[in-house]
Design a protein around this motif. Structure first.
Motif, PDB file in Angstrom:
ATOM      1  N   LEU A  22      12.096  30.703  53.341  1.00 18.56           N
ATOM      2  CA  LEU A  22      11.321  31.791  53.943  1.00 18.56           C
ATOM      3  C   LEU A  22      12.104  33.100  53.896  1.00 18.56           C
ATOM      4  O   LEU A  22      11.541  34.167  53.614  1.00 18.56           O
ATOM      5  CB  LEU A  22      10.964  31.445  55.395  1.00 18.56           C
ATOM      6  N   GLN A  25      12.108  34.450  50.293  1.00 19.35           N
ATOM      7  CA  GLN A  25      10.803  34.957  49.884  1.00 19.35           C
ATOM      8  C   GLN A  25      10.487  36.310  50.509  1.00 19.35           C
ATOM      9  O   GLN A  25       9.883  37.180  49.870  1.00 19.35           O
ATOM     10  CB  GLN A  25       9.707  33.963  50.289  1.00 19.35           C
ATOM     11  N   ASN A  26      10.915  36.510  51.761  1.00 17.54           N
ATOM     12  CA  ASN A  26      10.485  37.690  52.513  1.00 17.54           C
ATOM     13  C   ASN A  26      11.599  38.681  52.836  1.00 17.54           C
ATOM     14  O   ASN A  26      11.324  39.789  53.303  1.00 17.54           O
ATOM     15  CB  ASN A  26       9.829  37.241  53.829  1.00 17.54           C
ATOM     16  N   HIS A  28      13.675  38.304  55.167  1.00 21.43           N
ATOM     17  CA  HIS A  28      13.949  38.154  56.606  1.00 21.43           C
ATOM     18  C   HIS A  28      13.257  36.893  57.101  1.00 21.43           C
ATOM     19  O   HIS A  28      12.420  36.325  56.402  1.00 21.43           O
ATOM     20  CB  HIS A  28      13.436  39.370  57.396  1.00 21.43           C
ATOM     21  N   VAL A  29      13.593  36.480  58.309  1.00 18.86           N
ATOM     22  CA  VAL A  29      12.853  35.409  58.980  1.00 18.86           C
ATOM     23  C   VAL A  29      12.858  35.724  60.470  1.00 18.86           C
ATOM     24  O   VAL A  29      13.862  36.177  61.021  1.00 18.86           O
ATOM     25  CB  VAL A  29      13.454  34.018  58.682  1.00 18.86           C
ATOM     26  N   THR A  30      11.707  35.515  61.106  1.00 18.18           N
ATOM     27  CA  THR A  30      11.535  35.879  62.513  1.00 18.18           C
ATOM     28  C   THR A  30      11.287  34.635  63.351  1.00 18.18           C
ATOM     29  O   THR A  30      10.544  33.738  62.944  1.00 18.18           O
ATOM     30  CB  THR A  30      10.360  36.861  62.679  1.00 18.18           C
ATOM     31  N   LYS A  74      14.151  39.089  64.610  1.00 13.45           N
ATOM     32  CA  LYS A  74      14.111  39.038  63.146  1.00 13.45           C
ATOM     33  C   LYS A  74      15.540  39.087  62.602  1.00 13.45           C
ATOM     34  O   LYS A  74      16.283  40.039  62.870  1.00 13.45           O
ATOM     35  CB  LYS A  74      13.303  40.209  62.596  1.00 13.45           C
ATOM     36  N   LYS A 110       7.176  34.697  58.875  1.00 12.16           N
ATOM     37  CA  LYS A 110       7.206  36.059  58.330  1.00 12.16           C
ATOM     38  C   LYS A 110       6.517  37.017  59.310  1.00 12.16           C
ATOM     39  O   LYS A 110       5.355  36.820  59.661  1.00 12.16           O
ATOM     40  CB  LYS A 110       6.490  36.080  56.983  1.00 12.16           C
ATOM     41  N   ASN A 112       6.408  41.252  59.482  1.00 10.74           N
ATOM     42  CA  ASN A 112       6.899  42.507  58.911  1.00 10.74           C
ATOM     43  C   ASN A 112       7.176  43.568  59.958  1.00 10.74           C
ATOM     44  O   ASN A 112       8.223  44.200  59.960  1.00 10.74           O
ATOM     45  CB  ASN A 112       5.897  43.035  57.871  1.00 10.74           C
ATOM     46  N   ASP A 164       1.804  33.475  58.496  1.00 14.72           N
ATOM     47  CA  ASP A 164       2.725  32.568  57.797  1.00 14.72           C
ATOM     48  C   ASP A 164       3.728  32.064  58.836  1.00 14.72           C
ATOM     49  O   ASP A 164       4.722  32.719  59.118  1.00 14.72           O
ATOM     50  CB  ASP A 164       3.435  33.324  56.666  1.00 14.72           C
ATOM     51  N   LYS A 177      -0.802  28.929  57.591  1.00 10.04           N
ATOM     52  CA  LYS A 177      -0.679  29.861  56.474  1.00 10.04           C
ATOM     53  C   LYS A 177      -2.062  30.348  56.084  1.00 10.04           C
ATOM     54  O   LYS A 177      -2.910  29.563  55.646  1.00 10.04           O
ATOM     55  CB  LYS A 177       0.019  29.210  55.288  1.00 10.04           C
TER      56      LYS A 177
END
Length: 302
Positions: A22, A25-26, A28-30, A74, A110, A112, A164, A177
């Motif tokens: 994760l 892909q992004n 970051h991860v939260t 995050k 994820k 943002n 997600d 998802k």
């Protein structure tokens, strides 16, 4: 909502790989963290991060804690994730332990824009039924996992908000998802939906007590919830201890154990003062444990 992995298949390695993927892909991860049961649980974890965003979620004013117990955090740096991953995995695995009351990490995925997420989060967490408004802890895995069976299409609003997301419940790993966009505003529940939502805590108690009785039991939380609803609606069982007993018998014996001729005979003879607390539990004590398999077989054979 998708069931990804059963409890037996969850190990540190596959959880670590999922979280690392994760992040890759992004960027970051939260994590959604909750210190309600133990203030300061995440202090050391947060202090050791070098670059992160933390957004508190103030649901209701509290005099006990200066800072809200619920927050998104995050992680934005790969080294931070690598350094803290062992703590994160250990905390997530606590959710699999039926003897553990604290779900300190409710989920991860994820996100943002944390500030924007929190604003919409607050809209969803205040719900109402035909009587009043109330705090709706839908984000807790011990609630979230039941919602598809209770609020039907309304769960799509929550899933659209999560987008997600992954979470760990007592029986395994789940995934939400979706790219579908939904208007986010307070949820309103019917009387029937509210009645079932009120039974979630009892259902989780039944799960805990049933696994203490036999940790190898196959348990479906949606069936327990329906059994408890049936206990109230069909049999007029209202007291908490009796409902827990009914729920446990529905797990240990069969979800339709009341159809058994052996159980029916015991109930007709010994469940006399039906409005009294513990009357159902006391009556069912006349069913000997060595008779359990017979009751199960009778129900399975129809």
């Amino acid at each position: 909502m998708k069931f990804l992995l059963p409890k037996e298949e969850i190990v540190s390695e596959n959880l670590s790989e999922l979280i690392a993927d994760l992040f890759e892909q992004n960027g970051h991860v939260t994590f959604l963290c909750d210190e309600t049961l133990l203030s300061g649980f995440f202090d050391e974890f947060v202090d050791e991060l070098t670059d992160y965003e933390l957004e508190p979620i103030e649901i209701a004013a509290s005099k006990k804690n200066i800072h809200p117990a619920l927050f998104f955090i995050k992680i934005k740096v790969k080294e931070d994730l690598q350094h803290s991953l062992a703590f994160i995995i250990q905390t997530l695995l606590m959710n699999l332990d039926q003897n553990e009351d604290g779900y300190f990490i409710h989920g991860f995925g994820k996100v943002n824009d944390l500030k924007n997420k929190v604003q919409f989060f607050k809209k969803l967490v205040i719900a109402k039924d035909t009587k009043s408004k109330f705090i709706f802890r839908w984000y807790d895995p011990r609630v979230l996992v039941y919602l598809p069976a209770i609020i039907d299409k309304k769960i799509e609003r929550i899933e659209a908000f999560l987008e997600d997301w992954h979470f760990v419940f007592f029986n395994g790993l789940y995934e939400v998802k979706t790219q579908e966009k939904r208007a986010l505003f307070p949820l309103t529940f019917t009387n029937d939906e509210s009645a079932k939502l009120d039974l979630i805590e009892l259902s989780n108690t039944v799960i805990k007590q049933s696994l203490i009785y036999d940790e190898q039991l196959s348990i479906r939380q949606d069936e327990i919830l329906e059994s408890l609803h049936q206990a109230i609606r069909q049999y007029g069982i209202l007291h908490v201890t009796d409902l827990i007993a009914y729920g446990m018998y529905s797990v240990i014996l069969h979800k339709d154990f009341m159809r058994s001729s052996r159980v029916s005979s015991i109930i007709s003879h010994y469940w006399i003062e039906r409005l009294e607390a513990n009357s159902f539990t006391t009556a069912m004590d006349y069913l000997e444990e060595n008779q359990y398999s017979q009751v199960t077989q009778e129900c399975e054979e129809g």
